[in-house]
Design a protein around this motif. Structure first.
Motif, PDB file in Angstrom:
ATOM      1  N   GLN A   1     -77.912  33.055   6.744  1.00  0.00           N
ATOM      2  CA  GLN A   1     -77.501  34.181   5.907  1.00  0.00           C
ATOM      3  C   GLN A   1     -78.483  34.396   4.762  1.00  0.00           C
ATOM      4  O   GLN A   1     -78.781  35.533   4.386  1.00  0.00           O
ATOM      5  CB  GLN A   1     -76.090  33.928   5.358  1.00  0.00           C
ATOM      6  CG  GLN A   1     -75.517  35.101   4.556  1.00  0.00           C
ATOM      7  CD  GLN A   1     -75.423  36.362   5.379  1.00  0.00           C
ATOM      8  OE1 GLN A   1     -74.917  36.357   6.492  1.00  0.00           O
ATOM      9  NE2 GLN A   1     -75.941  37.469   4.851  1.00  0.00           N
ATOM     10  N   CYS A   2     -78.984  33.282   4.223  1.00  0.00           N
ATOM     11  CA  CYS A   2     -79.985  33.378   3.150  1.00  0.00           C
ATOM     12  C   CYS A   2     -81.228  34.101   3.654  1.00  0.00           C
ATOM     13  O   CYS A   2     -81.771  34.983   2.982  1.00  0.00           O
ATOM     14  CB  CYS A   2     -80.326  31.976   2.646  1.00  0.00           C
ATOM     15  SG  CYS A   2     -81.568  31.965   1.342  1.00  0.00           S
TER      16      CYS A   2
ATOM     17  N   ASP B   1     -80.415  37.734   3.964  1.00  0.00           N
ATOM     18  CA  ASP B   1     -80.375  38.396   2.662  1.00  0.00           C
ATOM     19  C   ASP B   1     -81.787  38.694   2.158  1.00  0.00           C
ATOM     20  O   ASP B   1     -82.059  39.775   1.628  1.00  0.00           O
ATOM     21  CB  ASP B   1     -79.633  37.518   1.645  1.00  0.00           C
ATOM     22  CG  ASP B   1     -78.148  37.412   1.952  1.00  0.00           C
ATOM     23  OD1 ASP B   1     -77.646  38.258   2.714  1.00  0.00           O
ATOM     24  OD2 ASP B   1     -77.503  36.488   1.439  1.00  0.00           O
TER      25      ASP B   1
ATOM     26  N   ASP C   1     -83.160  41.509   4.070  1.00  0.00           N
ATOM     27  CA  ASP C   1     -82.609  42.777   3.567  1.00  0.00           C
ATOM     28  C   ASP C   1     -83.362  43.231   2.318  1.00  0.00           C
ATOM     29  O   ASP C   1     -83.658  44.423   2.148  1.00  0.00           O
ATOM     30  CB  ASP C   1     -81.123  42.619   3.245  1.00  0.00           C
ATOM     31  CG  ASP C   1     -80.287  42.459   4.499  1.00  0.00           C
ATOM     32  OD1 ASP C   1     -79.122  42.034   4.373  1.00  0.00           O
ATOM     33  OD2 ASP C   1     -80.793  42.770   5.598  1.00  0.00           O
ATOM     34  N   CYS C   2     -83.655  42.265   1.440  1.00  0.00           N
ATOM     35  CA  CYS C   2     -84.413  42.615   0.230  1.00  0.00           C
ATOM     36  C   CYS C   2     -85.811  43.107   0.600  1.00  0.00           C
ATOM     37  O   CYS C   2     -86.323  44.056  -0.008  1.00  0.00           O
ATOM     38  CB  CYS C   2     -84.508  41.386  -0.691  1.00  0.00           C
ATOM     39  SG  CYS C   2     -82.946  40.901  -1.438  1.00  0.00           S
TER      40      CYS C   2
ATOM     41  N   LYS D   1     -70.434  36.968  -3.538  1.00  0.00           N
ATOM     42  CA  LYS D   1     -71.188  35.726  -3.399  1.00  0.00           C
ATOM     43  C   LYS D   1     -71.038  34.839  -4.638  1.00  0.00           C
ATOM     44  O   LYS D   1     -70.918  33.613  -4.532  1.00  0.00           O
ATOM     45  CB  LYS D   1     -72.665  36.044  -3.153  1.00  0.00           C
ATOM     46  CG  LYS D   1     -72.954  36.688  -1.811  1.00  0.00           C
ATOM     47  CD  LYS D   1     -74.427  36.842  -1.550  1.00  0.00           C
ATOM     48  CE  LYS D   1     -75.040  37.906  -2.438  1.00  0.00           C
ATOM     49  NZ  LYS D   1     -76.471  38.162  -2.091  1.00  0.00           N
TER      50      LYS D   1
END
Length: 671
Positions: free
Chosen positions: A145-146, A149, A152-153, A299
């Motif tokens: 997930q990290c 993320d 996504d950034c 989060k």
């Protein structure tokens, strides 16, 4: 080695990449920051933002790699762009696509790869944000997930970069149209884009804020443009000093501004946000920050709950009255220990953490260690068992030990060990046993004389008594004998526990012993018109027992059954052949038709001095030692004891003994 295939939409994909005008451009901090974060957060030596060109993969940003591109034919990322899910290769030498890849067999010696696809705003696969390691490893769900993320950034930064280019081009040609399109795209982003400007005279404003900022702060673009105070007023007062301090530091050093803070709504609720922006000096001396705000409340709250839970568990761990050890199952290395364990053993924490936890156990028979390992492997639990623990001075103390096998998030086998120091309990038990034994011995001699004297008086040796005096003598004799029974029970239980009671095991038939037990208790049953039945189909079995001690155990069970049966009730004695732990046994059962054993009393029924009704006004007499003595007697004859009971339907107490011709008398029969 398998070269990556070309996507079905390769032409459109390549066009989308070309239109971004990102290939062969200089380094950009916005992307370098993400690769640094990926390498740091995921503990990887290499992190890349890789874009898949026609015949190469070109690195927009890289950490730990000193080349700017490699051929597409040997790229890992060329495989990753076919799916929106991360491509994870835990060991490249075990994957037929990559085991002989030059990037695996040679520099940079890739053994692990994890890449998450990057897509353009219109959904075309551009490349990946990936991490690489030179050793095999796994990636947890949290790490995946990290990586997602961060990807996504990166996509957002690619989109923002595209927007910036688009903005500059359209501003020259059709400025109004460009602003409208930029505004629409910015407003579609899940977070908020903004520009923050601080003038030399101290004034502050937000020249640009997207709809995301308005949704988050409740402040319109016009309000923010006129005065930044409207937005700063929404920041939680506890977090505002940190926000202002980091702005000052970013302005002084011209470094990226990054901070987490809470925004307080009018209804008093707060949400967590994270802001990132890059400063730029302008010709008039002012500084403008170009940034992005992200709502991280979900989060952050999860993280805070996790931290709070960890703190609570840590407090419980340290305040627990018993010793607790966390150790590595395979290496026996101690990872953590609480204060109670340190107090019991006398070690300092730094000394204790250097120990092998197995060295804390006093040397024991190898079968005990094998038994513990087998039980842990089968059930994940072991104990509770009593063991001798070794302290820092080499001495030992008794303890109750439990252990539980767990797995960490990285599949590491860990062992929780709970150690309860029972030194004081043992000391109290020894004092109690010594006291009871001493008192019992001191009482038995004068009590024997009293019983003898009462018997002589009752027999008329000192002359005849009146009827009332004879009744009083009978009461005195009965109570004296009850007291003598209590003293004998106390001495028996202490001898049994200490292993000092003489037991004479002989091979003998079971049936005569059962008949004798019925005969002995008939008179007691007659007093309350209770019938004692002996089953007619008794087995022809021989047992290796002490006859008198087995009779004592049977008398305890039968007298209890009579005591707790209603008047004119029935007590049934039976026996049958059985098998326990694969060995032939015989089971003896005593069944009554009383009220049964209360649920709350069942766990302590075989303990010393246990009474279902321990009040001063209880209806049934007794010392509470009969069943405890029975259990100990049966145990020393290699047997076991138990019971079944339903409320209102009586109780059945049973004794299970090994047959005399089996070898199971060498150990207690399994119940």
């Amino acid at each position: 080695m398998k070269a990556p295939d070309l996507p079905n939409n390769e032409s459109a994909r390549q066009t989308a990449l070309d239109q971004l005008r990102i290939l062969d451009t200089p380094l950009e901090e916005r992307f370098d920051r993400l690769t640094r974060m990926a390498a740091r957060l995921l503990d990887a030596p290499i992190a890349l933002i890789s874009l898949i060109d026609r015949d190469r993969q070109w690195f927009k940003s890289s950490v730990g790699l000193d080349v700017s591109e490699t051929p597409r034919s040997i790229s890992f990322c060329g495989h990753a762009i076919f799916d929106r899910q991360p491509l994870v290769i835990e060991d490249t030498r075990e994957d037929e696509r990559f085991f002989d890849n030059p990037l695996v067999t040679g520099y940079p010696n890739i053994r692990f790869y994890a890449g998450t696809p990057l897509h353009s705003a219109d959904g075309h696969a551009l490349g990946t944000l990936c991490i690489i390691d030179r050793k095999p490893r796994t990636l947890s769900d949290e790490e995946r997930q990290c990586l997602r993320d961060l990807a996504d950034c990166a996509e957002e930064q690619i989109s923002a970069r595209e927007l910036a280019i688009h903005y500059r081009e359209q501003e020259l040609a059709q400025q109004n149209e460009s602003l409208i399109m930029l505004r629409q795209l910015a407003d579609m982003l899940p977070g908020g884009l903004y520009q923050f400007r601080r003038y030399p005279d101290g004034r502050m404003s937000f020249p640009f804020t997207s709809k995301g900022v308005e949704r988050s702060f409740g402040v319109t673009e016009e309000q923010a443009r006129e005065d930044a105070a409207a937005i700063f007023a929404m920041i939680d007062p506890e977090d505002l000093p940190a926000v202002l301090t980091t702005i000052e530091e970013s302005a002084r050093l011209l470094t990226t501004w990054s901070v987490q803070f809470r925004v307080r709504a009018e209804n008093g609720t707060s949400r967590w946000f994270e802001g990132h922006s890059t400063p730029q000096t302008l010709s008039d001396g002012s500084i403008i920050w170009h940034g992005y705000l992200e709502d991280i409340d979900g989060k952050k709250q999860a993280l805070l709950r996790l931290q709070e839970s960890e703190q609570q568990l840590r407090r419980l761990f340290e305040l627990a009255p018993g010793g607790i050890i966390l150790a590595d199952y395979h290496t026996a290395t101690i990872i953590d220990v609480n204060a109670a364990m340190l107090k019991s053993t006398g070690y300092r924490k730094d000394e204790f953490l250097k120990l092998d936890y197995r060295k804390l156990l006093a040397p024991s028979h190898p079968s005990q260690r094998t038994e513990a390992l087998n039980e842990l492997g089968a059930t994940g639990y072991f104990g509770p068992v009593e063991r001798e623990m070794v302290d820092c001075n080499g001495g030992s103390y008794p303890a109750i030990v439990h252990s539980m096998l767990i797995r960490s998030s990285s599949e590491r086998k860990l062992l929780w060990v709970l150690v309860e120091d029972i030194s004081e309990r043992k000391k109290v038990e020894r004092m109690k046993s010594q006291f009871v034994s001493t008192v019992s011995h001191e009482l038995r001699t004068p009590l024997t004389s009293i019983i003898g004297a009462i018997g002589l008086l009752a027999s008329g040796t000192a002359g005849e008594f009146t009827p009332k005096a004879r009744d009083m003598m009978a009461i005195a004799e009965r109570n004296a004998r009850q007291l003598a029974t209590l003293i004998n029970d106390l001495l028996d239980i202490e001898k049994l526990v200490a292993g000092k009671l003489d037991i004479n095991l002989k091979r003998q038939p079971l049936q005569p012993l059962l008949e004798q037990a019925v005969t002995v208790n008939q008179s007691y049953g007659v007093q309350r018109e209770i019938t004692i039945d002996l089953a007619p189909d008794l087995p022809e079995a021989e047992v290796l027992v002490d006859g008198q001690r087995l009779l004592q155990a049977l008398n305890n069970l039968i007298s209890n059954a009579i005591k707790f049966s209603p008047d004119r009730g029935r007590v049934h004695l039976s026996a049958w052949h059985d098998v326990s732990d694969g060995k032939p046994t015989v089971t003896i059962a005593v069944r009554d038709n009383g009220q049964g054993v209360p649920e709350a009393f069942r766990d302590q029924i075989f303990q010393r001095f246990a009474q279902a009704d321990s009040s001063d006004t209880r209806s049934q007499g007794g010392t509470g030692l009969g069943l405890a003595i029975t259990r100990e007697l049966v145990s020393v004859m290699a047997g076991c004891i138990g019971f079944e009971s339903l409320p209102g339907q009586g109780a059945t107490f049973w004794i299970r003994l090994p047959l005399a011709n089996s070898d199971s008398h060498k150990k207690t029969a399994a119940c």
